[in-house]
Design a protein around this motif. Structure first.
Motif, PDB file in Angstrom:
ATOM      1  N   VAL A 108       0.828  -1.213   0.000  1.00 15.10           N
ATOM      2  CA  VAL A 108       0.000   0.000   0.000  1.00 15.10           C
ATOM      3  C   VAL A 108       0.857   1.256   0.000  1.00 15.10           C
ATOM      4  N   SER A 109       2.057   1.188   0.579  1.00  9.73           N
ATOM      5  CA  SER A 109       2.963   2.335   0.537  1.00  9.73           C
ATOM      6  C   SER A 109       3.325   2.667  -0.907  1.00  9.73           C
ATOM      7  N   ALA A 110       3.632   1.631  -1.688  1.00 14.07           N
ATOM      8  CA  ALA A 110       3.995   1.840  -3.090  1.00 14.07           C
ATOM      9  C   ALA A 110       2.814   2.326  -3.921  1.00 14.07           C
ATOM     10  N   LEU A 111       1.602   1.904  -3.550  1.00 16.92           N
ATOM     11  CA  LEU A 111       0.434   2.152  -4.403  1.00 16.92           C
ATOM     12  C   LEU A 111      -0.388   3.374  -4.020  1.00 16.92           C
ATOM     13  N   THR A 112      -0.136   3.991  -2.875  1.00 18.26           N
ATOM     14  CA  THR A 112      -1.086   4.983  -2.365  1.00 18.26           C
ATOM     15  C   THR A 112      -1.276   6.171  -3.305  1.00 18.26           C
ATOM     16  N   GLN A 113      -0.197   6.751  -3.835  1.00 20.13           N
ATOM     17  CA  GLN A 113      -0.369   7.891  -4.738  1.00 20.13           C
ATOM     18  C   GLN A 113      -0.935   7.456  -6.088  1.00 20.13           C
ATOM     19  N   LEU A 114      -0.591   6.243  -6.525  1.00 16.38           N
ATOM     20  CA  LEU A 114      -1.186   5.731  -7.766  1.00 16.38           C
ATOM     21  C   LEU A 114      -2.691   5.544  -7.578  1.00 16.38           C
ATOM     22  N   ASN A 115      -3.082   5.085  -6.412  1.00 16.15           N
ATOM     23  CA  ASN A 115      -4.506   4.923  -6.131  1.00 16.15           C
ATOM     24  C   ASN A 115      -5.222   6.272  -6.101  1.00 16.15           C
ATOM     25  N   ASP A 116      -4.602   7.261  -5.472  1.00 17.67           N
ATOM     26  CA  ASP A 116      -5.217   8.593  -5.392  1.00 17.67           C
ATOM     27  C   ASP A 116      -5.439   9.192  -6.781  1.00 17.67           C
ATOM     28  N   TYR A 117      -4.481   8.965  -7.681  1.00 16.29           N
ATOM     29  CA  TYR A 117      -4.560   9.607  -9.002  1.00 16.29           C
ATOM     30  C   TYR A 117      -5.317   8.757 -10.019  1.00 16.29           C
ATOM     31  N   PHE A 118      -5.003   7.468 -10.094  1.00 14.21           N
ATOM     32  CA  PHE A 118      -5.573   6.621 -11.152  1.00 14.21           C
ATOM     33  C   PHE A 118      -6.797   5.830 -10.695  1.00 14.21           C
ATOM     34  N   ASP A 119      -7.045   5.756  -9.390  1.00 10.65           N
ATOM     35  CA  ASP A 119      -8.176   5.028  -8.814  1.00 10.65           C
ATOM     36  C   ASP A 119      -8.058   3.528  -9.114  1.00 10.65           C
ATOM     37  N   ILE A 120      -7.293   2.834  -8.283  1.00 13.31           N
ATOM     38  CA  ILE A 120      -7.073   1.400  -8.468  1.00 13.31           C
ATOM     39  C   ILE A 120      -8.354   0.629  -8.195  1.00 13.31           C
ATOM     40  N   GLU A 121      -8.716  -0.243  -9.129  1.00 10.83           N
ATOM     41  CA  GLU A 121      -9.904  -1.075  -8.974  1.00 10.83           C
ATOM     42  C   GLU A 121      -9.567  -2.518  -8.607  1.00 10.83           C
ATOM     43  N   ARG A 122      -8.372  -2.969  -9.022  1.00 17.61           N
ATOM     44  CA  ARG A 122      -8.004  -4.371  -8.792  1.00 17.61           C
ATOM     45  C   ARG A 122      -6.510  -4.491  -8.589  1.00 17.61           C
ATOM     46  N   ILE A 123      -6.119  -5.368  -7.650  1.00 22.42           N
ATOM     47  CA  ILE A 123      -4.709  -5.667  -7.391  1.00 22.42           C
ATOM     48  C   ILE A 123      -4.517  -7.177  -7.439  1.00 22.42           C
ATOM     49  N   ILE A 124      -3.521  -7.612  -8.202  1.00 21.88           N
ATOM     50  CA  ILE A 124      -3.093  -9.009  -8.179  1.00 21.88           C
ATOM     51  C   ILE A 124      -1.647  -9.018  -7.708  1.00 21.88           C
ATOM     52  N   ILE A 171      -3.544   4.375 -17.833  1.00 21.35           N
ATOM     53  CA  ILE A 171      -2.196   4.574 -17.309  1.00 21.35           C
ATOM     54  C   ILE A 171      -1.411   5.548 -18.185  1.00 21.35           C
ATOM     55  N   ASP A 172      -0.828   6.553 -17.550  1.00 26.13           N
ATOM     56  CA  ASP A 172       0.101   7.491 -18.175  1.00 26.13           C
ATOM     57  C   ASP A 172       1.453   7.249 -17.508  1.00 26.13           C
ATOM     58  N   MET A 173       2.415   6.676 -18.238  1.00 27.94           N
ATOM     59  CA  MET A 173       3.669   6.275 -17.613  1.00 27.94           C
ATOM     60  C   MET A 173       4.481   7.453 -17.077  1.00 27.94           C
ATOM     61  N   ASP A 174       4.437   8.579 -17.749  1.00 28.88           N
ATOM     62  CA  ASP A 174       5.148   9.759 -17.229  1.00 28.88           C
ATOM     63  C   ASP A 174       4.585  10.148 -15.864  1.00 28.88           C
ATOM     64  N   LYS A 175       3.263  10.104 -15.742  1.00 26.56           N
ATOM     65  CA  LYS A 175       2.640  10.451 -14.468  1.00 26.56           C
ATOM     66  C   LYS A 175       2.944   9.396 -13.417  1.00 26.56           C
ATOM     67  N   VAL A 176       2.942   8.122 -13.815  1.00 25.78           N
ATOM     68  CA  VAL A 176       3.275   7.043 -12.883  1.00 25.78           C
ATOM     69  C   VAL A 176       4.656   7.267 -12.278  1.00 25.78           C
ATOM     70  N   MET A 177       5.648   7.536 -13.129  1.00 28.42           N
ATOM     71  CA  MET A 177       7.009   7.704 -12.643  1.00 28.42           C
ATOM     72  C   MET A 177       7.132   8.963 -11.791  1.00 28.42           C
TER      73      MET A 177
END
Length: 344
Positions: free
Chosen positions: A135-151, A261-267
């Motif tokens: 969740v530490s790695a994913l928290t900002q990605l979740n805030d911006y991209f809205d994660i629906e599923r994690i495997i 997914i926008d890779m520039d934004k992800v990084m």
């Protein structure tokens, strides 16, 4: 800064020892520090830096005058002694699984959901190590991209099974290299019916199985804790595997998001995430590995790449020292955050 009277419960265990180091290393402001353990460790001398402590036996009256206690001695110990600590006016930060899914108890990773701390009623739960780093790695990605599923598939070090797990890997490795049959006594789970060698092997079981659904307790922890921490009904599917690594958990994480997914934004987001080290340079074969970050408090992320077939899919490789970020450091960091928020 106000100084606090602090106790560590389970101070002679692997996590308790790391908690002591974190209290010093990250300047937790203490006036006094009490080390508590079972009667077997009573009177043991612990020297850290230039200070010497004598371990005291944990009793129902151990928390008189203590402001905050870090618990790292197992769920049954927390279940028994946390109520006595709260009654004495002590705030408890619990590293066991006992309180995690209690709806009245905040389950906190400071960089993800520190806001939940303000609702505590005397006890704050530290999540499972595998959940924390994910969740530490994913928290900002979740805030911006809205994660629906994690495997997620985990590659968990034997130190997650304590000293016995580490000793088993050492011993079995020697046995195999000496041409002997490795003797398994502990892994995958000491209380289960069968035990299997971990030397030169991977075991797709961490903790006991829930036979009704086919998932292990470790896998279900990741499912349920992630939903509670992110405060959303996110779909999580986990496979947890024990691997012949001494210390440091690794995870292969795949997410599907509501926004493309926008890779520039992800990084950009990963590079600016608090507590996260973006360690990703394929040109120079730079990516996280468990043996690079022993004793480190950060979550390290690499192999970040977009799904080749899904514009809403992203892969990440996540590594952390589970005794530090996954346990001791996160607990101490909760305490530091509570001081910052004027809750201690």
């Amino acid at each position: 800064m106000k100084k606090l009277n602090v106790a560590i419960v389970g101070a002679t265990g692997a996590v308790g020892e790391e908690m002591l180091r974190c209290i010093y290393e990250f300047n937790f402001p203490f006036e006094s520090l009490k080390l508590l353990a079972s009667s077997r460790s009573k009177g043991k001398e612990v020297v850290f830096k230039e200070d010497t402590y004598i371990v005291e036996e944990l009793t129902e009256t151990s928390f008189e005058g203590v402001d905050v206690a870090f618990f790292a001695a197992g769920g049954s110990i927390s279940a028994k002694f946390v109520p006595f600590a709260i009654e004495a006016g002590c705030v408890c930060i619990d590293n066991t699984s006992h309180f995690r899914m209690d709806p009245e108890v905040p389950l906190v990773v400071p960089e993800v959901n520190a806001y939940a701390l303000k609702d505590h009623k005397g006890v704050i739960a530290n999540p499972n190590c595998t959940t924390i780093q994910m969740v530490s790695a994913l928290t900002q990605l979740n805030d911006y991209f809205d994660i629906e599923r994690i495997i997620v598939s985990t590659y968990q070090a034997v130190s997650g099974a304590g000293v016995a797990g580490m000793e088993e890997l050492y011993r079995q490795s020697r046995e195999v290299l000496d041409g002997q049959e490795p003797v398994a006594k502990t892994l995958p789970c000491g209380s289960d019916k069968k035990h299997f060698p971990i030397a030169f092997n991977c075991i797709p079981q961490v903790d006991m199985f829930d036979l009704d659904c086919g998932y292990s307790k470790e896998e279900l922890k990741m499912v349920n804790e992630t939903k509670k921490i992110f405060n959303k009904d996110i779909k999580v599917n986990a496979t947890c595997v024990r691997v012949p690594v001494l210390r440091g958990h690794s995870e292969s994480v795949y997410i599907e998001t509501k926004k493309p997914i926008d890779m520039d934004k992800v990084m950009e987001l990963l590079g600016n995430s608090h507590g996260v080290d973006l360690y990703d340079d394929l040109t120079n074969q730079i990516y996280p590995m468990a043996n690079l970050f022993i004793g480190d408090e950060l979550v390290h992320v690499g192999r970040v790449r977009k799904d080749l077939h899904n514009d809403h899919g992203l892969n990440l490789w996540v590594v952390a020292d589970q005794l530090m970020k996954g346990a001791a450091y996160n607990s101490v960091d909760i305490g530091l955050k509570m001081i910052e928020m004027d809750l201690l």
